[in-house]
Design an enzyme around this catalytic site. Structure first.
Site, PDB file in Angstrom:
ATOM      1  N   TYR A 173      -7.043  12.229  -2.742  1.00  0.00           N
ATOM      2  CA  TYR A 173      -6.327  12.916  -1.666  1.00  0.00           C
ATOM      3  C   TYR A 173      -6.639  14.409  -1.556  1.00  0.00           C
ATOM      4  O   TYR A 173      -6.123  15.071  -0.660  1.00  0.00           O
ATOM      5  CB  TYR A 173      -4.814  12.719  -1.848  1.00  0.00           C
ATOM      6  CG  TYR A 173      -4.422  11.266  -1.894  1.00  0.00           C
ATOM      7  CD1 TYR A 173      -4.540  10.455  -0.770  1.00  0.00           C
ATOM      8  CD2 TYR A 173      -3.942  10.684  -3.065  1.00  0.00           C
ATOM      9  CE1 TYR A 173      -4.191   9.114  -0.806  1.00  0.00           C
ATOM     10  CE2 TYR A 173      -3.587   9.347  -3.111  1.00  0.00           C
ATOM     11  CZ  TYR A 173      -3.719   8.569  -1.984  1.00  0.00           C
ATOM     12  OH  TYR A 173      -3.375   7.243  -2.023  1.00  0.00           O
ATOM     13  N   ASN A 213       1.011  10.181   9.430  1.00  0.00           N
ATOM     14  CA  ASN A 213       0.419   9.598   8.239  1.00  0.00           C
ATOM     15  C   ASN A 213       1.550   8.814   7.584  1.00  0.00           C
ATOM     16  O   ASN A 213       2.371   9.381   6.862  1.00  0.00           O
ATOM     17  CB  ASN A 213      -0.125  10.668   7.290  1.00  0.00           C
ATOM     18  CG  ASN A 213      -0.801  10.057   6.078  1.00  0.00           C
ATOM     19  OD1 ASN A 213      -0.588   8.894   5.754  1.00  0.00           O
ATOM     20  ND2 ASN A 213      -1.613  10.840   5.396  1.00  0.00           N
ATOM     21  N   HIS A 267       1.385  -0.260   5.464  1.00  0.00           N
ATOM     22  CA  HIS A 267       1.102  -1.637   5.091  1.00  0.00           C
ATOM     23  C   HIS A 267       2.350  -2.498   4.964  1.00  0.00           C
ATOM     24  O   HIS A 267       2.242  -3.684   4.670  1.00  0.00           O
ATOM     25  CB  HIS A 267       0.349  -1.654   3.754  1.00  0.00           C
ATOM     26  CG  HIS A 267      -0.599  -0.513   3.608  1.00  0.00           C
ATOM     27  ND1 HIS A 267      -1.751  -0.406   4.364  1.00  0.00           N
ATOM     28  CD2 HIS A 267      -0.556   0.607   2.840  1.00  0.00           C
ATOM     29  CE1 HIS A 267      -2.375   0.724   4.043  1.00  0.00           C
ATOM     30  NE2 HIS A 267      -1.664   1.350   3.126  1.00  0.00           N
ATOM     31  N   ASP A 306       8.246  -0.802  15.111  1.00  0.00           N
ATOM     32  CA  ASP A 306       9.212  -1.034  16.190  1.00  0.00           C
ATOM     33  C   ASP A 306       9.771   0.273  16.739  1.00  0.00           C
ATOM     34  O   ASP A 306       9.983   0.405  17.948  1.00  0.00           O
ATOM     35  CB  ASP A 306      10.345  -1.937  15.709  1.00  0.00           C
ATOM     36  CG  ASP A 306       9.907  -3.384  15.510  1.00  0.00           C
ATOM     37  OD1 ASP A 306       8.801  -3.756  15.960  1.00  0.00           O
ATOM     38  OD2 ASP A 306      10.676  -4.149  14.897  1.00  0.00           O
ATOM     39  N   HIS A 339      -4.967   8.957   7.906  1.00  0.00           N
ATOM     40  CA  HIS A 339      -4.974   8.704   6.460  1.00  0.00           C
ATOM     41  C   HIS A 339      -6.017   9.608   5.826  1.00  0.00           C
ATOM     42  O   HIS A 339      -7.135   9.716   6.333  1.00  0.00           O
ATOM     43  CB  HIS A 339      -5.301   7.243   6.148  1.00  0.00           C
ATOM     44  CG  HIS A 339      -4.296   6.299   6.704  1.00  0.00           C
ATOM     45  ND1 HIS A 339      -3.069   6.090   6.116  1.00  0.00           N
ATOM     46  CD2 HIS A 339      -4.317   5.540   7.827  1.00  0.00           C
ATOM     47  CE1 HIS A 339      -2.379   5.226   6.847  1.00  0.00           C
ATOM     48  NE2 HIS A 339      -3.116   4.885   7.896  1.00  0.00           N
ATOM     49  N   LEU A 340      -5.663  10.247   4.739  1.00  0.00           N
ATOM     50  CA  LEU A 340      -6.591  11.135   4.044  1.00  0.00           C
ATOM     51  C   LEU A 340      -7.766  10.369   3.447  1.00  0.00           C
ATOM     52  O   LEU A 340      -8.910  10.799   3.539  1.00  0.00           O
ATOM     53  CB  LEU A 340      -5.856  11.899   2.937  1.00  0.00           C
ATOM     54  CG  LEU A 340      -4.789  12.880   3.427  1.00  0.00           C
ATOM     55  CD1 LEU A 340      -3.870  13.276   2.290  1.00  0.00           C
ATOM     56  CD2 LEU A 340      -5.436  14.090   4.051  1.00  0.00           C
ATOM     57  N   SER A 341      -7.469   9.232   2.840  1.00  0.00           N
ATOM     58  CA  SER A 341      -8.516   8.427   2.214  1.00  0.00           C
ATOM     59  C   SER A 341      -8.961   7.325   3.176  1.00  0.00           C
ATOM     60  O   SER A 341      -8.274   7.017   4.155  1.00  0.00           O
ATOM     61  CB  SER A 341      -8.008   7.813   0.903  1.00  0.00           C
ATOM     62  OG  SER A 341      -6.993   6.864   1.170  1.00  0.00           O
ATOM     63  N   ARG A 392      -4.323  -2.484   1.179  1.00  0.00           N
ATOM     64  CA  ARG A 392      -4.307  -1.289   2.032  1.00  0.00           C
ATOM     65  C   ARG A 392      -5.118  -1.469   3.321  1.00  0.00           C
ATOM     66  O   ARG A 392      -5.131  -0.591   4.171  1.00  0.00           O
ATOM     67  CB  ARG A 392      -4.850  -0.078   1.270  1.00  0.00           C
ATOM     68  CG  ARG A 392      -3.985   0.332   0.101  1.00  0.00           C
ATOM     69  CD  ARG A 392      -4.477   1.638  -0.488  1.00  0.00           C
ATOM     70  NE  ARG A 392      -3.914   1.877  -1.792  1.00  0.00           N
ATOM     71  CZ  ARG A 392      -2.737   2.453  -2.023  1.00  0.00           C
ATOM     72  NH1 ARG A 392      -1.988   2.850  -1.021  1.00  0.00           N
ATOM     73  NH2 ARG A 392      -2.311   2.631  -3.258  1.00  0.00           N
TER      74      ARG A 392
END
Length: 150
Positions: free
Chosen positions: A26, A77, A83, A90, A103-105, A114
Site C-alpha cells: 500500500y 476506496n 468483496h 445498495d 484501490h491502491l493495490s 479479492r
C-alpha cells in the site's frame, strides 16, 4: 447547494493505517497525506472535496445517504468492503450519484477472494494498482465528467 461542484472521498476499513500497514502493498503515504494532497488538487480544479474514512460499514452507508442532493460525484476506496458489502452497493444505487472505485493495490493480482467486487459493475470506472496516484486520477476524471455534464 452552492454552485461549486462537490466530490466526496470515502475510504473504508483499515485505510486509516496507510503508511504503516503493509507498505510493500500500500505504500508509505498516510491517508492524511493523501487527503491533504487531494484537497489541494480539488481546490486547484475549482471543486469542493469532503472526506470520510471509517472502519464501520454503517458509517459509510450513512454518509452516502447524506450525500444525496449535496454531492455531485463520489470517489470510493471501499477496501475490504469491496468483496463483502451488498449494503454498500445498495446505498450507492439508492442515491444515484456517479462514483469511481479506487484501490491502491492491483486486487486482480492478489488472493482470489479479492478478485470480486460488489461495486465495479455499477461504477463509472475502477482504478486499481496505481497506488496513491489512483486517487488523483479518479478526482481528475470525476471533475472532467462533471464539467462535461454541466
Amino acid at each position: 447547494m452552492s454552485d461549486k461542484l462537490h466530490v466526496l472521498l470515502l475510504n473504508g476499513p483499515n485505510l486509516n493505517l496507510l503508511g504503516t500497514r503493509e507498505p510493500e502493498k500500500y505504500g508509505h503515504t498516510s491517508l492524511d497525506e493523501i487527503v491533504s494532497e487531494l484537497t489541494l488538487q480539488a481546490s486547484a480544479l475549482g471543486v469542493t472535496l469532503s472526506h470520510l474514512q471509517s472502519n464501520a460499514e454503517h458509517a459509510l452507508i450513512d454518509r452516502i445517504h447524506q450525500a444525496k442532493g449535496n454531492v455531485d460525484y463520489i470517489v470510493i476506496n471501499p477496501a475490504a468492503f469491496t468483496h463483502t458489502s451488498v449494503a454498500l452497493r445498495d446505498a450507492l444505487l439508492a442515491v444515484s450519484i456517479p462514483f469511481i472505485e479506487v484501490h491502491l493495490s492491483n486486487v486482480h493480482a492478489r488472493e482470489p477472494f479479492r478478485h470480486h467486487s460488489y461495486l465495479s459493475d455499477i461504477s463509472t470506472g475502477v482504478i486499481c494498482g496505481l497506488g496513491v496516484d489512483g486517487y488523483s486520477w479518479a478526482l481528475q476524471t470525476a471533475v472532467k465528467r462533471l464539467s462535461l455534464s454541466h
